[in-house]
Write an enzyme that holds these catalytic residues in place. Structure first.
Site, PDB file in Angstrom:
ATOM      1  N   HIS A 254       9.000  -3.323  53.701  1.00 12.72           N
ATOM      2  CA  HIS A 254       8.284  -4.210  52.783  1.00 12.72           C
ATOM      3  C   HIS A 254       9.251  -5.055  51.964  1.00 12.72           C
ATOM      4  O   HIS A 254      10.473  -4.852  51.983  1.00 12.72           O
ATOM      5  CB  HIS A 254       7.314  -3.429  51.883  1.00 12.72           C
ATOM      6  CG  HIS A 254       7.933  -2.497  50.893  1.00 12.72           C
ATOM      7  ND1 HIS A 254       8.571  -2.921  49.744  1.00 12.72           N
ATOM      8  CD2 HIS A 254       7.999  -1.131  50.859  1.00 12.72           C
ATOM      9  CE1 HIS A 254       8.981  -1.880  49.051  1.00 12.72           C
ATOM     10  NE2 HIS A 254       8.670  -0.777  49.705  1.00 12.72           N
ATOM     11  N   CYS A 271      10.978   4.034  51.499  1.00 10.17           N
ATOM     12  CA  CYS A 271      10.732   2.880  52.366  1.00 10.17           C
ATOM     13  C   CYS A 271      12.030   2.139  52.653  1.00 10.17           C
ATOM     14  O   CYS A 271      13.068   2.374  52.030  1.00 10.17           O
ATOM     15  CB  CYS A 271       9.742   1.938  51.704  1.00 10.17           C
ATOM     16  SG  CYS A 271       8.075   2.629  51.539  1.00 10.17           S
TER      17      CYS A 271
END
Length: 425
Positions: A254, A271
């Protein structure tokens, strides 16, 4: 002056002061007087290129004493990316160096929190290290991408040791490097084992979907800003992770918050994070349900001849496994399985052996075809292989087709299968 009145004395003093002031005033504004001349700051030339190229050029200029160009480059970067914290740090250093030399990046903002300075120094160091390594690996191929399936146009490879994400294209079956970017991984590094451990997973995964910014806004409200321009979830935990009781969820590729251009190398909750600009560039290569995302502790780079040998050996290994299965010789077939093996149904090696031995007693012939094969490697020194394929199984009493996946682990006894079952994605 004793005979003068008080008001007369005041008037005479005022006149004297005005005369003195008139005489002094021209002195302050005589620009041709060298005593008061100012040395103008040298105007530098800003470097061109992408943001990383320019930040590294500014660091190079500082090291070589070319402060004018360094200032020009940093100023240009901050005009475009005002939230680029590493560029802000360099600007502070450049101002501080007008008064004194600095021994390290961030020496000009000694009052800043130590953790924040350490993070920015780490970012600078990994960017510099990548540039140096890139020169040595430019013509090499990654051991992690062994065989592309025909419909896989691209693969994503993350090197956790250098905070680098690579995009490779499938060029007639061979990986061709087309792009690479600085990335952020978990605050506590990699090798995720359980939910909340703030580590990024290691292994072979696949992009599962795309969460657009409007979708994130609707679901998370103000917290959606954490994901920047959008998110691309990956398939953690994969089949092997689940069999090893690894937990956690929500591992995504992301973007970054609006107020932060780039973050420290280890700053996420697990992440893999890019700048918004670079996330959008990478997104054009992501095919949900198809694009592999390989997260490695360190990429192993090979010459083309070494890479071809690895590919040939991996395909031969899979072919030999298929051949031994077709032979109905359970003993030689089961030699491909490791002691820690688990099937998709949770069977141990002993249970698997009993099942296969029993099944083979009713077989007179077996024919197996494998197609759409992909093979990717993970783990330290590429010690794990993930093989995925379409399997067409036929025998005298059974026919079935499935998309299968095998996880192999290299040991002192050679390559052994540690998980087998239907591919989840």
């Amino acid at each position: 002056m004793s005979h003068l009145t008080p008001w007369t004395k005041r008037i005479i003093c005022l006149v004297i002061l005005l005369c003195l002031a008139t005489a002094a005033t021209p002195r302050l504004f005589e620009f041709n007087d060298n005593t008061f001349s100012l040395t103008p700051e040298i105007t530098g030339t800003a470097k061109t290129g992408n943001n990383e190229t320019r930040i590294l050029a500014a660091i190079d200029d500082i090291r070589s004493g070319n402060m004018a160009d360094a200032r020009a480059t940093v100023d240009a970067l901050l005009d475009e990316q005002p939230n680029y914290r590493l560029a802000q740090l360099l600007r502070a250093d450049l101002y501080a160096m007008r008064a004194m030399p600095l021994e390290t990046i961030g020496g000009g903002v000694a009052s800043a929190p130590g953790d924040a300075l350490d993070d920015l120094r780490k970012e600078a160091l990994v960017r510099i290290a990548h540039r140096n390594e890139d020169q040595a690996t430019a013509n090499k191929l990654p051991a992690n991408i062994v065989v592309f399936a025909p419909n896989q146009k691209y693969a994503i490879l993350v090197d956790a040791s250098t905070s680098r994400l690579y995009v490779f294209a499938n060029e007639n079956g061979k990986p061709k490097r087309i792009k690479d970017h600085y990335v952020v991984v978990g605050k506590l590094g990699v090798d995720k084992k359980f939910e909340g451990d703030q580590r990024s997973p290691l292994g072979v995964y696949f992009v599962t979907s795309h969460l657009t910014r409007p979708q994130l806004d609707k679901t998370y409200g103000a917290l959606a800003d954490l994901y920047g321009v959008g998110a691309w979830p990956i398939s953690y935990p994969n089949e092997l992770d689940r069999s090893q009781k690894r937990t956690g969820y929500g591992i995504w590729l992301h973007g970054s918050p609006a107020a932060t251009y780039a973050r420290a190398p280890q700053a996420s909750n697990g992440c893999v994070v890019l700048t918004n600009e670079e996330m959008l560039k990478v997104s054009s290569y992501l095919q949900p349900g198809n694009t592999p995302v390989i997260v490695a502790p360190q990429v192993e780079w090979l010459s083309e001849s070494e890479w071809l040998q690895r590919q040939t050996a991996a395909l031969a290994l899979l072919s030999e496994w298929k051949s031994k299965w077709e032979s109905l010789d359970a003993n030689t077939y089961l030699n491909f399985y490791g002691a820690e093996f688990r099937s998709a149904e949770g069977q141990t090696l002993d249970a698997w052996r009993n099942q296969k031995t029993t099944v083979n007693t009713g077989k007179t012939w077996t024919k197996i075809q494998l197609s759409d094969i992909s093979i990717f490697a993970a783990g330290e020194n590429s010690t794990q292989l993930v093989t995925t394929f379409k399997q067409d199984y036929r025998s005298n009493n059974l026919e079935n087709q499935m998309r299968k996946r095998l996880y192999w682990q290299r040991s002192e006894q050679g390559w052994k299968i540690i998980w087998e079952g239907a591919a989840a994605i």
